[in-house]
Design an enzyme around this catalytic site. Structure first.
Site, PDB file in Angstrom:
ATOM      1  N   LYS A 104      -0.014   0.165   0.219  1.00  0.00           N
ATOM      2  CA  LYS A 104      -0.357  -0.091  -1.166  1.00  0.00           C
ATOM      3  C   LYS A 104      -1.781   0.397  -1.422  1.00  0.00           C
ATOM      4  O   LYS A 104      -2.627   0.409  -0.524  1.00  0.00           O
ATOM      5  CB  LYS A 104      -0.268  -1.591  -1.474  1.00  0.00           C
ATOM      6  N   ASP A 175      13.558   9.542  -1.131  1.00  0.00           N
ATOM      7  CA  ASP A 175      12.760   9.272   0.067  1.00  0.00           C
ATOM      8  C   ASP A 175      12.805  10.452   1.034  1.00  0.00           C
ATOM      9  O   ASP A 175      11.778  10.856   1.590  1.00  0.00           O
ATOM     10  CB  ASP A 175      13.284   8.023   0.777  1.00  0.00           C
TER      11      ASP A 175
END
Length: 397
Positions: A104, A175
């Protein structure tokens, strides 16, 4: 399993620190590792989330999902939230060529490794960052998985039957493609480093990859502003380009030009396809696709997959059976291409990039959490007593 250290691989000598989890990052680093890079995968004490994404499980607590993305790597477990864990990471980056991470936004900065610090301390390092939406902008820092980005990007809106609801593509295509883009970006940055001597940041996002996958729908929308509609397996700009049922299965048939359509109609003995101007060129066939498919089915339903395949192959029209996963992985051509690896206790997908002189290789199997922690710390100069202290303190595992 090849008994070497990747010395024949194209990326032999490249040192990669892999802090990534789940799919895009681990797929990128597996591609690097397959071609000879020394990849050290660092996981937290809880492990990569995908270790537990099962069943099925291959062994111990290792899911088939994890097993398929983490071969040819050293498996190290370090608690990076602990100051000494961060010190170990900082030491490993000193001689690393590439760092791959998908944390993150702000996580590395919290550990004292913001972008400017990385650039200052490790000027030759290629820093590959993978995120869902990027770290800035209106959605900067927002979390994202493959399916979320398929939905957000419009990819789901064009996938499914015309009369049905939007459907997620059945493989995590966003992905996977992001992992391939990251792999490519790292190679681009390494190539440029040969000239400048400097590293740089490679940024890949699931959003960018998903938007990049929208062709030809994106090109069509940019050209005329019309919102694409779902069309099942059919192509928005080519016809016939679809699944057709046969007497004993299904075939995907692709007719790329008007000459092929003429050969196709003759091969399946369907003269009615040529009797008027309804299907005389591709534009007409696209505009009349609702009449085209049943007209073709009149012929294909009378033929088996094998017979239809032989007829179309004879005239150069691409046609393939709609296989299941097991059929595809077991097919003689798949085996001929060595796209299923079998070695000792390992079954996995082969190497999609083949190099004639410096081929990829299978050298190390996916490992249990922390398998190579002690050995790796010893290689970085830590004394046995200190390593034992780190184990007892829960810094490493």
């Amino acid at each position: 399993m090849e008994n070497n250290t990747g010395k024949n691989g194209a990326l032999n000598g490249l040192k990669v620190v892999d802090l990534s989890r789940v799919l895009a990052g681990p797929y990128c680093t597996q591609l690097l590792a397959d071609h000879g890079a020394q990849v050290t995968k660092i996981e937290p004490p809880s492990g990569d989330d995908t270790r537990h994404w099962g069943p099925p499980f291959v062994k111990d607590d290792m899911s088939a999902y994890y097993h398929g993305l983490n071969r040819n790597k050293k498996h190290v477990c370090i608690n990076l939230s602990a100051p000494f864990g961060q010190e170990i990471l900082a030491g490993m980056l000193k001689d690393a060529d590439v760092l791959v991470e998908n944390f993150k936004a702000g996580t590395l900065a919290k550990w004292g490794l913001d972008d400017s610090t990385i650039k200052r301390l490790y000027p030759r390092l290629i820093h590959c960052r993978i995120t869902g939406f990027g770290i800035d902008g209106p959605l900067g820092g927002a979390p994202g998985y493959d399916a979320n980005l398929q939905a957000f990007s419009g990819l789901m809106s064009v996938n499914g039957e015309e009369s049905g609801e939007p459907i997620r593509v059945g493989v995590p295509v966003v992905d996977m493609v992001t992992g391939i883009h990251a792999f490519s970006g790292v190679l681009l940055a390494l190539n440029e480093r040969e000239r400048s001597g400097l590293g740089q940041q490679v940024e890949c996002t699931l959003l960018d990859s998903a938007i990049g996958l929208l062709h030809p729908h994106s090109a069509n929308w940019l050209a005329d502003g019309r919102e694409p509609v779902r069309s099942g397996s059919a192509h928005p700009s080519i016809a016939p380009y679809d699944v057709f049922t046969t007497a004993d299965g299904d075939m995907f048939i692709t007719v790329g030009n008007d000459r092929q359509f003429l050969d196709f109609a003759r091969a399946i003995e369907a003269p009615w396809l040529l009797e008027n101007n309804t299907f005389f060129n591709n534009a007409a066939r696209v505009n009349n696709r609702k009449a085209l498919k049943p007209a073709i089915l009149k012929a294909t339903l009378e033929l088996t997959n094998e017979e239809l395949g032989k007829r179309l192959a004879a005239v150069g029209v691409p046609a393939t059976p709609v296989n299941g996963i097991g059929d595809a992985l077991s097919h003689p051509q798949t085996k001929h291409r060595q796209m299923v690896l079998e070695a000792e206790d390992y079954l996995g997908i082969g190497f999609p990039v083949s190099l004639s002189r410096t081929p990829a290789s299978l050298r190390e199997l996916p490992g249990v959490l922390g398998r190579d922690t002690r050995q790796t710390l010893e290689q970085y100069g830590y004394e046995i007593a200190k390593i034992d202290e780190l184990y007892h303190g829960g810094i490493v595992r």
